[in-house]
Write an enzyme that holds these catalytic residues in place. Structure first.
Site, short mmCIF file in Angstrom:
data_model
loop_
_atom_site.label_atom_id
_atom_site.label_comp_id
_atom_site.label_asym_id
_atom_site.label_seq_id
_atom_site.Cartn_x
_atom_site.Cartn_y
_atom_site.Cartn_z
N VAL A 147 0.82 -1.23 0.00
CA VAL A 147 0.00 0.00 0.00
C VAL A 147 0.84 1.27 0.00
CG1 VAL A 147 -1.97 -1.14 1.13
CG2 VAL A 147 -0.30 0.11 2.52
N ASN B 136 -7.42 -2.58 5.27
CA ASN B 136 -7.08 -3.23 6.53
C ASN B 136 -5.58 -3.19 6.84
OD1 ASN B 136 -7.50 -5.50 8.71
ND2 ASN B 136 -5.96 -6.30 7.28
N SER C 29 -2.38 8.18 13.37
CA SER C 29 -2.69 7.70 12.01
C SER C 29 -4.14 7.22 11.93
CB SER C 29 -1.73 6.59 11.58
OG SER C 29 -2.01 5.36 12.24
N LYS C 30 -4.62 6.55 12.97
CA LYS C 30 -5.99 6.02 12.94
C LYS C 30 -7.02 7.14 13.09
CE LYS C 30 -5.00 1.65 12.35
NZ LYS C 30 -5.43 0.91 11.16
N TYR D 229 0.67 5.53 15.90
CA TYR D 229 -0.42 4.65 15.46
C TYR D 229 -1.77 5.32 15.71
CZ TYR D 229 -3.43 0.48 15.45
OH TYR D 229 -4.42 -0.43 15.21
N ALA D 230 -1.95 5.84 16.93
CA ALA D 230 -3.23 6.47 17.29
C ALA D 230 -3.51 7.67 16.40
CB ALA D 230 -3.21 6.88 18.76
N SER E 166 -9.33 2.18 14.51
CA SER E 166 -9.04 1.62 15.84
C SER E 166 -9.71 2.51 16.89
CB SER E 166 -7.53 1.61 16.08
OG SER E 166 -7.24 1.42 17.45
N1 LIG Z 1 -5.60 -6.55 16.34
C1 LIG Z 1 -6.18 -5.53 16.93
O1 LIG Z 1 -6.44 -5.55 18.16
C2 LIG Z 1 -6.53 -4.30 16.15
C3 LIG Z 1 -7.26 -3.30 16.79
C4 LIG Z 1 -7.61 -2.17 16.07
C5 LIG Z 1 -7.25 -2.05 14.75
N2 LIG Z 1 -6.52 -3.03 14.16
C6 LIG Z 1 -6.16 -2.85 12.76
O2 LIG Z 1 -6.47 -4.00 12.03
C7 LIG Z 1 -5.62 -4.08 10.89
C8 LIG Z 1 -5.03 -5.48 10.79
O3 LIG Z 1 -4.12 -5.67 11.85
P1 LIG Z 1 -3.89 -7.06 12.59
O4 LIG Z 1 -4.17 -6.85 14.00
O5 LIG Z 1 -4.59 -8.14 11.84
O6 LIG Z 1 -2.30 -7.20 12.47
P2 LIG Z 1 -1.36 -8.09 11.53
O7 LIG Z 1 -1.67 -9.53 11.67
O8 LIG Z 1 0.02 -7.63 11.83
O9 LIG Z 1 -1.79 -7.66 10.08
C9 LIG Z 1 -1.31 -6.50 9.45
C10 LIG Z 1 -1.43 -6.72 7.95
O10 LIG Z 1 -1.04 -5.51 7.30
C11 LIG Z 1 -0.25 -5.86 6.19
N3 LIG Z 1 0.64 -4.77 5.82
C12 LIG Z 1 1.52 -4.08 6.60
N4 LIG Z 1 2.19 -3.19 5.84
C13 LIG Z 1 1.71 -3.30 4.57
C14 LIG Z 1 2.00 -2.67 3.34
N5 LIG Z 1 2.95 -1.71 3.25
N6 LIG Z 1 1.32 -3.05 2.23
C15 LIG Z 1 0.37 -4.01 2.31
N7 LIG Z 1 0.06 -4.66 3.44
C16 LIG Z 1 0.73 -4.30 4.55
C17 LIG Z 1 0.52 -7.09 6.62
O11 LIG Z 1 0.81 -7.88 5.46
P3 LIG Z 1 2.26 -8.02 4.77
O12 LIG Z 1 3.29 -7.93 5.87
O13 LIG Z 1 2.20 -9.36 4.10
O14 LIG Z 1 2.33 -6.92 3.78
C18 LIG Z 1 -0.52 -7.81 7.46
O15 LIG Z 1 -1.27 -8.71 6.66
C19 LIG Z 1 -4.58 -2.98 11.05
O16 LIG Z 1 -4.94 -1.84 10.30
C20 LIG Z 1 -4.66 -2.67 12.53
O17 LIG Z 1 -4.25 -1.36 12.81
C21 LIG Z 1 -6.15 -4.15 14.83
#
Ligand SMILES: NC(=O)c1ccc[n+]([C@@H]2O[C@H](COP(=O)([O-])OP(=O)(O)OC[C@H]3O[C@@H](n4cnc5c(N)ncnc54)[C@H](OP(=O)(O)O)[C@@H]3O)[C@@H](O)[C@H]2O)c1
Length: 255
Positions: free
Chosen positions: A67, A93, A162-163, A159-160, A146
């Protein structure tokens, strides 16, 4: 009711589908009948996920995309127009987190966070929306923000911020694109255990923190399914610019 949540005849792109919530969202969208384009940088993880979705009769294609890389986004749009039909559902996402207070954050971590979490959402949305507007097609965008974008908390400053930007972008784009029949909404998850946070959540500090939240637990992935489908599908046809926390009431506490 079930019919209203269907995504049959829709082509859905999920960014950051290679792990965590994105992998789960991809499975849910496929189960709802969408043709799902799963994207991210780790091709091996995407291939494994594609196999699992196909084994369950889901319609899935791997579309590697970073992205932060405009060329890879442009390629994804051209390739989907040619091979699957235009993307009409986008789940923004992809995200990264470098936990730190703002006063301690490095410029590199700040830049990488903004480039991925904020500018990445804008880059991909802009490309998908320009394509939809050119083709005069309706669409739906679901941004994964988030609760930290709605209320400040310690330890994840960049992070906060950015969200919070993603949440405001959601509203601005919803306003700009409503007449083009493109809806833009956001989900603000509370804490769900993924690669991004599991070290913290499994630590004693993390367990104590979660114990102080109203639900006294982290979310289960399936608890995001209906919010996602409602916003992505025609069931949410009159919902535009909404920002929906899915957090077990976590926001009622101080974060
Ligand atoms: N888990 C929570 O509690 C939580 C809470 C609130 C919000 N979120 C949000 O949910 C989303 C998913 O996070 P997650 O918790 O599932 O963490 P995660 O397992 O670390 O997933 C993050 C994903 O983002 C991808 N990514 C990172 N940099 C990228 C780039 N430059 N281009 C394309 N893909 C990229 C990674 O894929 P690659 O490394 O393969 O590119 C990975 O698939 C995020 O936006 C996070 O901020 C999560």
């Amino acid at each position: 009711m079930h019919e209203r949540l269907t995504l049959r005849n829709k082509v859905a792109l999920v960014t950051g589908a290679s792990s965590g919530l994105g992998a789960h969202f991809s499975r849910v969208l496929a189960m709802a009948g969408a043709r799902v384009l799963i994207s991210g940088r780790r091709q091996d993880k995407l291939d494994q996920l594609a196999d699992r979705i196909s084994d369950n009769q889901g319609d899935v294609l791997v579309l590697p995309m970073d992205v932060t890389d405009e060329d890879s986004i442009r390629h994804a749009i051209v390739s989907s127009n040619e091979n699957t039909g235009p993307i009409t559902v986008l789940v923004n996402n992809a995200g990264v987190a470098y936990p730190d207070r703002l006063v301690n954050a490095t410029e590199e971590a700040w830049d990488r966070t903004m480039d991925t979490n904020l500018k990445g959402v804008w880059r991909v949305s802009r490309a998908v929306c320009r394509n939809l507007l050119d083709l005069e097609l309706p669409g739906s965008i679901v941004n994964i923000a988030s609760i930290l974008g709605l209320h400040p908390g310690f330890g994840a400053g960049s992070y906060a911020v950015s969200k919070a930007g993603v949440i405001h972008m959601t509203r601005v784009m919803a306003l700009e694109l409503g007449r083009g029949r493109i809806r833009v909404n956001a989900i603000c998850p509370g804490y769900f255990k993924t690669d991004m946070n599991k070290d913290y959540l499994e630590s004693s500090k993390g367990r104590e923190y979660i114990n102080r939240t109203p639900a006294r637990r982290t979310g289960e992935f399936h608890e995001l399914d209906i919010p996602l489908l409602m916003l992505a599908s025609d069931a949410g046809s009159f919902i535009n610019g909404a920002v929906l926390p899915v957090d077990g009431g976590h926001l009622l506490n101080s974060l």
